[in-house]
Design a protein around this motif. Structure first.
Motif, short mmCIF file in Angstrom:
data_model
loop_
_atom_site.label_atom_id
_atom_site.label_comp_id
_atom_site.label_asym_id
_atom_site.label_seq_id
_atom_site.Cartn_x
_atom_site.Cartn_y
_atom_site.Cartn_z
N VAL A 9 5.93 -1.08 4.39
CA VAL A 9 5.62 -2.18 5.30
C VAL A 9 6.96 -2.86 5.61
N MET A 10 7.33 -2.80 6.87
CA MET A 10 8.63 -3.35 7.27
C MET A 10 8.60 -4.87 7.28
N LYS A 11 9.76 -5.48 7.14
CA LYS A 11 9.84 -6.94 7.04
C LYS A 11 9.45 -7.66 8.33
N ASP A 12 9.39 -6.94 9.47
CA ASP A 12 8.98 -7.57 10.72
C ASP A 12 7.50 -7.33 11.04
N HIS A 13 6.73 -6.81 10.08
CA HIS A 13 5.29 -6.59 10.30
C HIS A 13 4.62 -7.93 10.60
N PRO A 14 3.73 -7.99 11.61
CA PRO A 14 3.10 -9.26 11.99
C PRO A 14 2.29 -9.92 10.87
N ALA A 15 1.78 -9.16 9.93
CA ALA A 15 0.98 -9.74 8.84
C ALA A 15 1.83 -10.57 7.88
N LEU A 16 3.14 -10.42 7.93
CA LEU A 16 4.02 -11.15 7.02
C LEU A 16 4.38 -12.54 7.53
N SER A 17 4.15 -12.79 8.80
CA SER A 17 4.49 -14.08 9.37
C SER A 17 3.71 -15.18 8.66
N GLY A 22 10.18 -17.53 3.50
CA GLY A 22 11.30 -17.48 2.57
C GLY A 22 11.13 -16.48 1.45
N VAL A 23 9.89 -16.15 1.10
CA VAL A 23 9.60 -15.19 0.03
C VAL A 23 8.42 -14.33 0.50
N PRO A 24 8.65 -13.42 1.46
CA PRO A 24 7.54 -12.67 2.03
C PRO A 24 6.86 -11.74 1.02
N VAL A 25 5.54 -11.72 1.09
CA VAL A 25 4.71 -10.85 0.26
C VAL A 25 3.70 -10.18 1.18
N VAL A 55 -11.77 -3.99 -7.18
CA VAL A 55 -10.40 -4.07 -6.66
C VAL A 55 -9.62 -5.00 -7.58
N LYS A 56 -8.45 -4.54 -7.99
CA LYS A 56 -7.57 -5.38 -8.79
C LYS A 56 -6.19 -5.35 -8.16
N LEU A 57 -5.70 -6.53 -7.78
CA LEU A 57 -4.35 -6.66 -7.26
C LEU A 57 -3.49 -7.08 -8.45
N SER A 58 -2.60 -6.19 -8.87
CA SER A 58 -1.87 -6.38 -10.13
C SER A 58 -0.48 -6.98 -9.97
N SER A 59 0.16 -6.70 -8.85
CA SER A 59 1.55 -7.13 -8.66
C SER A 59 1.80 -7.29 -7.17
N PRO A 60 2.60 -8.27 -6.76
CA PRO A 60 2.87 -8.42 -5.33
C PRO A 60 3.72 -7.27 -4.77
N LEU A 61 3.41 -6.89 -3.56
CA LEU A 61 4.20 -5.90 -2.83
C LEU A 61 5.13 -6.65 -1.90
N LYS A 62 6.40 -6.34 -1.98
CA LYS A 62 7.39 -6.96 -1.11
C LYS A 62 7.66 -6.04 0.07
N PRO A 63 8.04 -6.63 1.21
CA PRO A 63 8.36 -5.80 2.38
C PRO A 63 9.44 -4.78 2.04
#
Length: 101
Positions: A9-17, A22-25, A55-63
């Motif tokens: 997932v690239m850092k310019d993905h619209p879902a990250l806005s 400052g700390v995109p996840v 569903v278990k979200l275990s760790s944040p995914l960074k761009p």
């Protein structure tokens, strides 16, 4: 049935806005959407998701981290998935589905 896919997932993905300034996840819902897209690679557009019983979200995914999605069948209408970056588990769970048509 086993399906594996790696994506970024690239850092310019619209879902990250705004998620989070400052700390995109990468939002968990986007990770789950990519799990469904990976399953569609196996079954095509006939795939209809009927539930996500676990569903278990275990760790944040960074761009720009390479996310590996692995899906294995549990039975004819249930698959289990894991999402990881290297050895770090990002998400896991099961997905129920049926095939239309």
């Amino acid at each position: 049935m086993s399906v594996e896919r790696t994506l970024t997932v690239m850092k310019d993905h619209p879902a990250l806005s705004g998620h989070f300034p400052g700390v995109p996840v990468v939002p968990g819902v986007l990770v789950l959407d990519e799990v469904i897209e990976t399953l569609k690679q196996r079954y095509g557009d006939a795939l209809v998701v009927t539930g996500l019983p676990a569903v278990k979200l275990s760790s944040p995914l960074k761009p720009e981290e390479p996310l590996r999605i692995t899906i294995d069948s549990e039975d004819a209408q249930t698959a289990v998935f894991t999402c990881s970056v290297g050895s770090r588990l990002i998400a896991s769970g099961s997905i129920r589905f049926r095939l239309s048509g």
